[in-house]
Design a protein around this motif. Structure first.
Motif, short mmCIF file in Angstrom:
data_model
loop_
_atom_site.label_atom_id
_atom_site.label_comp_id
_atom_site.label_asym_id
_atom_site.label_seq_id
_atom_site.Cartn_x
_atom_site.Cartn_y
_atom_site.Cartn_z
N GLN A 164 0.79 -1.23 0.00
CA GLN A 164 0.00 0.00 0.00
C GLN A 164 0.83 1.28 0.00
O GLN A 164 0.28 2.37 -0.19
N ASP A 166 2.31 3.31 2.16
CA ASP A 166 1.78 4.38 3.00
C ASP A 166 2.71 5.59 3.10
O ASP A 166 2.27 6.74 2.96
N GLU A 195 -10.25 -11.21 2.13
CA GLU A 195 -10.92 -9.92 2.39
C GLU A 195 -11.35 -9.25 1.09
O GLU A 195 -12.43 -8.64 1.02
N TRP A 214 -10.23 0.64 -5.18
CA TRP A 214 -9.52 1.06 -3.96
C TRP A 214 -8.45 2.10 -4.29
O TRP A 214 -8.34 3.13 -3.61
N ASP A 246 -16.62 0.94 5.02
CA ASP A 246 -16.27 -0.37 5.59
C ASP A 246 -15.36 -1.15 4.64
O ASP A 246 -14.41 -1.81 5.08
N ALA A 249 -11.89 0.41 4.74
CA ALA A 249 -11.21 0.10 5.99
C ALA A 249 -10.71 -1.34 6.00
O ALA A 249 -9.60 -1.63 6.48
N LYS A 250 -11.52 -2.25 5.46
CA LYS A 250 -11.12 -3.66 5.43
C LYS A 250 -9.85 -3.83 4.60
O LYS A 250 -8.94 -4.60 4.96
N ASP A 252 -7.69 -1.26 3.77
CA ASP A 252 -6.62 -0.44 4.34
C ASP A 252 -5.87 -1.15 5.45
O ASP A 252 -4.69 -0.87 5.70
N THR A 253 -6.54 -2.04 6.16
CA THR A 253 -5.94 -2.70 7.32
C THR A 253 -5.46 -4.12 7.03
O THR A 253 -5.23 -4.90 7.96
N LEU A 254 -5.27 -4.45 5.76
CA LEU A 254 -4.78 -5.79 5.43
C LEU A 254 -3.42 -6.06 6.05
O LEU A 254 -3.11 -7.21 6.43
N GLY A 255 -2.59 -5.05 6.11
CA GLY A 255 -1.29 -5.22 6.75
C GLY A 255 -0.32 -6.08 5.99
O GLY A 255 0.65 -6.60 6.56
#
Length: 268
Positions: A164, A166, A195, A214, A246, A249-250, A252-255
């Motif tokens: 991503q 960041d 996800e 996205w 939602d 956010a799902k 964005d937070t995959l990590g």
């Protein structure tokens, strides 16, 4: 469909042409432009600029409506080599000017002062509308900006839900530099992320379309490679998909931190 753009006016979706050559490249470009695409990305290294130019001509879309981007490979970035290399790209494309010219990689003959000065010369001559870079870290981008009177409008890098970027996204947003994402569907790996599958099923879309949406909703332009009409159309239709908070956010937070293009000479 109107052509969605990112904040600097660059079409949010372009056609990537890496490893697409010859008649197939010409056909892909022509198909995409007739479908509504207005952003085509190539590079001297891809050995397909002539075929891409033929596709632009065959589409009959007015030249001024198409954002055409190419890149100079790292062995053509010495101060004296940039202008002739760019003119050679223009000759192969059959064009009078480029909308975007990228430094493909900041390596080998690249020198921030000399290379950016030559890119500025092309800009001043009217041969290049916009100066851009590719595969630059925030630090490298800052140095290039210090040596460029013309604004650096874009940095093209690998970016997708599994990488991503960041820190780089934050830097580019602060500096008004558009991020352009290559490999935006992670070379198909997005199809194996639960996800993304959940979000895709929710919207009756594909994981690839979710990934492209996205990126667009994060103000990132994407240049997915596609050859056949079906894939070109599926990517185009991703622009009709709107992810809700939602969904974002799902993702964005995959990590995840899964870089696919990682040559040994890269700065990261």
């Amino acid at each position: 469909m109107d052509v969605p753009t990112v904040s600097n006016g660059l079409p949010a979706l372009g056609l990537g042409t890496y490893k697409n050559t010859g008649e197939q490249a010409t056909e892909s470009v022509e198909t995409a432009l007739k479908m509504g695409y207005r952003h085509v990305d190539t590079a001297a290294y891809y050995d397909n600029e002539a075929a891409v130019g033929a596709g632009i001509e065959a589409s009959s879309v007015p030249r001024e409506e198409v954002v055409v981007a190419t890149k100079l490979w790292y062995d053509d970035l010495a101060g004296d080599d940039v202008v002739p290399a760019a003119k050679a790209s223009l000759d192969r494309l059959g064009l009078d000017y480029l909308d975007l010219l990228y430094v493909h990689w900041p390596n080998d003959t690249y020198d921030a002062a000399e290379t950016m000065a030559a890119f500025n010369d092309l800009h001043d001559e009217g041969l290049v509308d916009n100066v851009a870079v590719s595969n630059f870290t925030p630090e490298q981008l800052g140095t290039a900006q210090d040596h460029s009177a013309a604004p650096i409008v874009a940095n093209q890098v690998e970016c997708h839900p599994l990488l991503q970027q960041d820190e780089l996204r934050e830097y580019c947003a602060d500096e008004g530099v558009t991020l352009v994402a290559y490999a935006p569907i992670a070379r198909g790996n997005v199809f194996d992320v639960p996800e993304l599958t959940e979000v895709a099923e929710k919207h009756d879309a594909s994981e690839a379309q979710v990934s492209l949406a996205w990126l667009r909703q994060h103000d990132i332009a994407a240049i997915p490679k596609a050859t056949g009409e079906g894939h070109i159309r599926a990517n185009w239709e991703s622009q009709e998909l709107s992810l809700d908070d939602d969904d974002l956010a799902k993702i964005d937070t995959l990590g995840r931190e899964e870089r696919l293009i990682d040559p040994g000479f890269a700065a990261w």
